[in-house]
Design a protein around this motif. Structure first.
Motif, mmCIF file in Angstrom:
data_model
loop_
_atom_site.group_PDB
_atom_site.id
_atom_site.type_symbol
_atom_site.label_atom_id
_atom_site.label_comp_id
_atom_site.label_asym_id
_atom_site.label_seq_id
_atom_site.Cartn_x
_atom_site.Cartn_y
_atom_site.Cartn_z
ATOM 1 N N ARG A 1 0.830 -1.200 0.000
ATOM 2 C CA ARG A 1 0.000 0.000 0.000
ATOM 3 C C ARG A 1 0.869 1.256 0.000
ATOM 4 O O ARG A 1 1.997 1.243 0.490
ATOM 5 N N ILE B 1 -3.827 3.493 -0.358
ATOM 6 C CA ILE B 1 -3.976 3.148 -1.759
ATOM 7 C C ILE B 1 -3.226 1.837 -2.038
ATOM 8 O O ILE B 1 -2.011 1.769 -1.862
ATOM 9 N N GLU C 1 -1.566 -2.348 -6.110
ATOM 10 C CA GLU C 1 -2.212 -2.907 -7.302
ATOM 11 C C GLU C 1 -2.964 -1.818 -8.070
ATOM 12 O O GLU C 1 -2.967 -1.803 -9.308
ATOM 13 N N GLU C 2 -3.558 -0.895 -7.359
ATOM 14 C CA GLU C 2 -4.274 0.211 -8.002
ATOM 15 C C GLU C 2 -3.295 1.116 -8.753
ATOM 16 O O GLU C 2 -3.595 1.599 -9.843
ATOM 17 N N ARG D 1 -0.377 0.125 -9.972
ATOM 18 C CA ARG D 1 0.072 -0.651 -11.136
ATOM 19 C C ARG D 1 -0.901 -0.482 -12.303
ATOM 20 O O ARG D 1 -0.489 -0.257 -13.443
ATOM 21 N N GLN D 2 -2.183 -0.602 -12.021
ATOM 22 C CA GLN D 2 -3.184 -0.482 -13.074
ATOM 23 C C GLN D 2 -3.215 0.930 -13.645
ATOM 24 O O GLN D 2 -3.311 1.130 -14.860
ATOM 25 N N LEU D 3 -3.135 1.919 -12.769
ATOM 26 C CA LEU D 3 -3.187 3.320 -13.193
ATOM 27 C C LEU D 3 -2.037 3.662 -14.124
ATOM 28 O O LEU D 3 -2.214 4.344 -15.148
ATOM 29 N N TYR E 1 -4.482 11.981 -10.400
ATOM 30 C CA TYR E 1 -5.357 10.947 -9.841
ATOM 31 C C TYR E 1 -5.636 11.186 -8.362
ATOM 32 O O TYR E 1 -6.769 11.030 -7.899
ATOM 33 N N GLU F 1 -11.798 9.568 -13.549
ATOM 34 C CA GLU F 1 -11.597 8.208 -13.058
ATOM 35 C C GLU F 1 -12.889 7.400 -13.060
ATOM 36 O O GLU F 1 -12.912 6.265 -12.602
ATOM 37 N N TRP G 1 -14.862 6.882 -2.613
ATOM 38 C CA TRP G 1 -13.691 7.083 -3.489
ATOM 39 C C TRP G 1 -13.043 8.419 -3.188
ATOM 40 O O TRP G 1 -11.805 8.516 -3.093
ATOM 41 N N HIS H 1 -9.128 8.822 -1.993
ATOM 42 C CA HIS H 1 -8.216 9.243 -3.051
ATOM 43 C C HIS H 1 -7.948 10.742 -3.102
ATOM 44 O O HIS H 1 -6.890 11.158 -3.583
#
Length: 335
Positions: A86, A130, A133-134, A136-138, A164, A247, A323, A327
């Motif tokens: 995280r 955060i 993995e989030e 990585r995708q972003l 973001y 997003e 969200w 974020h």
């Protein structure tokens, strides 16, 4: 502003101790004037008038492997602390310096006898939760990529993450006089050499759902701000996306009944968009502890928003508010 990834797993005993010693409990400058040069102390005092700051450091690494990465860092860059899959903490690099003596005093040495001598002070810090993995995708990373050593992201990745998570640079040391002069000369040369068109036709992409959103929220040419509760003419209200629009999935963008709320342009839209307030479960307005550092924002919140409950909150809208809380809202740093 570039983004620096700083691995620091708090599940490791030594890292947790360092975090408690110099992040949770900021370092008082006057306690260490015997091992810090006078120029660094003066710059720290100029940046932090209360005489203390959160600090971290980086070891040179085997054969100086980290030094080339450290040289890419600069005051004004944003640092994310990551660990246990995280991103949990971050802030602006206010000042950088090298002090083996101070690092040893604060944190001791590692198993190889090295210390975290490439030091930096942080300003405008906040908490996050955060998943890596989030990230990585972003950023389009390999699914197996981990943040193993300190690294500086490129401009494109930095900008994407900055947008973001609505990151804003805080107090940082200014560039030296030589750099300022060089920047001024480049700017003057660009102005002198300009020979392009003086008039251009401006075009703005229209968001297809904006008109429908505004119509669904405003009736009779007026409406009520969801945050401060003031009844205002439609010209002073906008259909603000609860979750950052860029997003949202197409399905979320089409969820016109729940994705947006009316926010006034007299201040509420800005403090929500920049994360100084958010909406908790049940509609209770939550205020960022970082708002206190900006008197004008703190005064607006105290006058218009403090203690309010947002009637616009519903269970259907809660995922969008959630969200925003995780974020965009400027959380207090984890203790």
């Amino acid at each position: 502003m570039r983004i620096v990834m700083q691995p620091a797993r708090r599940s490791e005993k030594d890292v947790e101790q360092h975090y408690q010693d110099t992040i949770v409990k900021p370092v008082v400058f006057d306690d260490h004037t015997d091992v810090l040069d006078a120029a660094t102390v003066d710059r720290l005092r100029g940046l932090f008038p209360d005489g203390q700051a959160q600090m971290w450091g980086v070891v040179p690494g085997k054969k100086g492997v980290n030094v080339s990465r450290i040289k890419k860092m600069a005051p004004g860059d944003w640092v994310f602390f990551s660990g246990d899959k995280r991103l949990y903490f971050g802030g602006t690099i206010a000042l950088m310096w090298r002090s083996k003596d101070l690092a040893t005093r604060l944190w001791g040495t590692d198993g190889a006898g090295s210390t975290w001598e490439y030091m930096y002070a942080l300003s405008g810090t906040r908490g996050f939760d955060i998943p890596v993995e989030e990230v990585r995708q972003l950023l389009g990373w390999n699914p197996n990529r981990n943040i193993m050593g300190i690294s500086v992201l490129g401009d494109e990745e930095s900008e994407r993450l900055q947008t973001y998570l609505t990151l804003e640079a805080a107090t940082a040391a200014v560039t030296d006089d030589a750099e300022d002069a060089a920047d001024a000369e480049r700017a003057a040369a660009a102005v002198a050499a300009f020979d392009g068109e003086l008039e251009r036709t401006a075009r703005r992409a229209q968001r297809g759902e904006q008109a429908a959103l505004k119509r669904s929220l405003v009736s009779g040419g007026a409406g009520r701000c969801a945050l401060c509760g003031r009844a205002l003419p439609a010209a002073f209200l906008i259909a603000a996306h609860i979750k950052k629009r860029s997003e949202c999935s197409d399905e979320e963008k089409r969820d016109l009944a729940n994705i947006a709320m009316l926010a006034c342009t007299l201040g509420c839209d800005a403090v929500y968009e920049h994360g100084y307030v958010t909406v908790g479960v049940g509609g209770i307005l939550e205020i960022s502890p970082l708002a206190a550092g900006i008197p004008e924002i703190a005064a607006y919140i105290a006058d218009r928003l403090s203690g309010r409950t947002v009637g616009w909150w519903t269970p259907q809208r809660e995922p969008y508010y959630q969200w925003h809380r995780t974020h965009t809202f400027k959380e207090a740093p984890p203790a």
